[in-house]
Design a protein around this motif. Sequence first.
Motif, short mmCIF file in Angstrom:
data_model
loop_
_atom_site.label_atom_id
_atom_site.label_comp_id
_atom_site.label_asym_id
_atom_site.label_seq_id
_atom_site.Cartn_x
_atom_site.Cartn_y
_atom_site.Cartn_z
N LEU A 86 0.83 -1.21 0.00
CA LEU A 86 0.00 0.00 0.00
C LEU A 86 0.86 1.25 0.00
N GLY A 87 1.92 1.24 0.78
CA GLY A 87 2.83 2.38 0.79
C GLY A 87 3.51 2.57 -0.54
N TYR A 88 3.93 1.48 -1.15
CA TYR A 88 4.57 1.56 -2.45
C TYR A 88 3.61 2.14 -3.50
N LEU A 89 2.39 1.63 -3.52
CA LEU A 89 1.40 2.13 -4.48
C LEU A 89 1.06 3.59 -4.22
N ASP A 90 0.98 3.97 -2.95
CA ASP A 90 0.69 5.36 -2.63
C ASP A 90 1.80 6.28 -3.12
N PHE A 91 3.05 5.89 -2.87
CA PHE A 91 4.17 6.73 -3.28
C PHE A 91 4.33 6.75 -4.80
N THR A 92 4.04 5.65 -5.44
CA THR A 92 4.20 5.57 -6.89
C THR A 92 3.08 6.29 -7.63
N PHE A 93 1.85 6.05 -7.20
CA PHE A 93 0.70 6.57 -7.93
C PHE A 93 -0.03 7.70 -7.20
N ARG A 94 0.50 8.11 -6.06
CA ARG A 94 -0.10 9.21 -5.28
C ARG A 94 -1.58 8.95 -5.00
N LEU A 95 -1.86 7.76 -4.46
CA LEU A 95 -3.24 7.36 -4.18
C LEU A 95 -3.95 8.33 -3.26
N TYR A 96 -3.25 8.76 -2.21
CA TYR A 96 -3.88 9.64 -1.22
C TYR A 96 -4.28 10.96 -1.86
N LEU A 97 -3.39 11.54 -2.64
CA LEU A 97 -3.68 12.83 -3.27
C LEU A 97 -4.81 12.73 -4.29
N ARG A 98 -4.96 11.58 -4.90
CA ARG A 98 -6.00 11.39 -5.91
C ARG A 98 -7.31 10.86 -5.33
N GLY A 99 -7.34 10.58 -4.04
CA GLY A 99 -8.56 10.10 -3.40
C GLY A 99 -8.80 8.61 -3.52
N TYR A 100 -7.78 7.85 -3.89
CA TYR A 100 -7.95 6.40 -4.05
C TYR A 100 -7.39 5.59 -2.89
N TYR A 101 -6.77 6.22 -1.93
CA TYR A 101 -6.11 5.49 -0.86
C TYR A 101 -7.08 4.60 -0.09
N PHE A 102 -8.17 5.18 0.39
CA PHE A 102 -9.12 4.41 1.20
C PHE A 102 -9.75 3.25 0.43
N PRO A 103 -10.23 3.46 -0.81
CA PRO A 103 -10.78 2.31 -1.55
C PRO A 103 -9.75 1.20 -1.79
N VAL A 104 -8.51 1.58 -2.12
CA VAL A 104 -7.47 0.57 -2.34
C VAL A 104 -7.17 -0.16 -1.03
N MET A 105 -7.15 0.58 0.08
CA MET A 105 -6.91 -0.03 1.37
C MET A 105 -8.03 -1.04 1.70
N CYS A 106 -9.26 -0.71 1.37
CA CYS A 106 -10.37 -1.63 1.63
C CYS A 106 -10.23 -2.92 0.80
N VAL A 107 -9.81 -2.79 -0.45
CA VAL A 107 -9.58 -3.97 -1.29
C VAL A 107 -8.47 -4.83 -0.68
#
Length: 160
Positions: A86-107
């Motif tokens: 999750l950290g890798y994906l967040d840093f690579t694709f900026r999940l948190y800034l794009r609003g995808y962090y929580f849905p990806v975390m749920c998956v």
Amino acid sequence: MKKDCAGKSCLMAMLFMEAGMIQVYANSPAPVHYREYFAGTAIMLVLTVLFNAGIETAAGAIMGVGPKRVIFLTNIGTNLIMNVLLGYLDFTFRLYLRGYYFPVMCVFEILVLAAEYRIYLRFMGGRFPKQSILKYTAAANAVSFLLGLLVLQLLGLGVF
């Protein structure tokens, strides 16, 4: 694949992910203080993994499911892998800034639940019925997930 090779493959995958995170930050226009950044990240990772493993082990004790060692070690492994990915994906694709962090975390939480259930079936299937193991796995993951969100919210680090 041999049993001892699986651990080596996992370690290599984590090292490649860490190298990817360093590469992302090396290409970042903002100055990054690597030592402080990675020390803080490592501390948060260890605390998060131990928090979740402790909560789920305590839930196993309360629900009468065990052995506790299997629960604790399973949670250390699954939470470590999930948080690193999750950290890798967040840093690579900026999940948190794009609003995808929580849905990806749920998956990822659903995938962790499935993995833990399979591991528990393997090590506890003879002692406990499948339904009991499934109920425990779902309840323990829900409790640790919700308590984790609550702690993050109280610390001002919420994911919403």
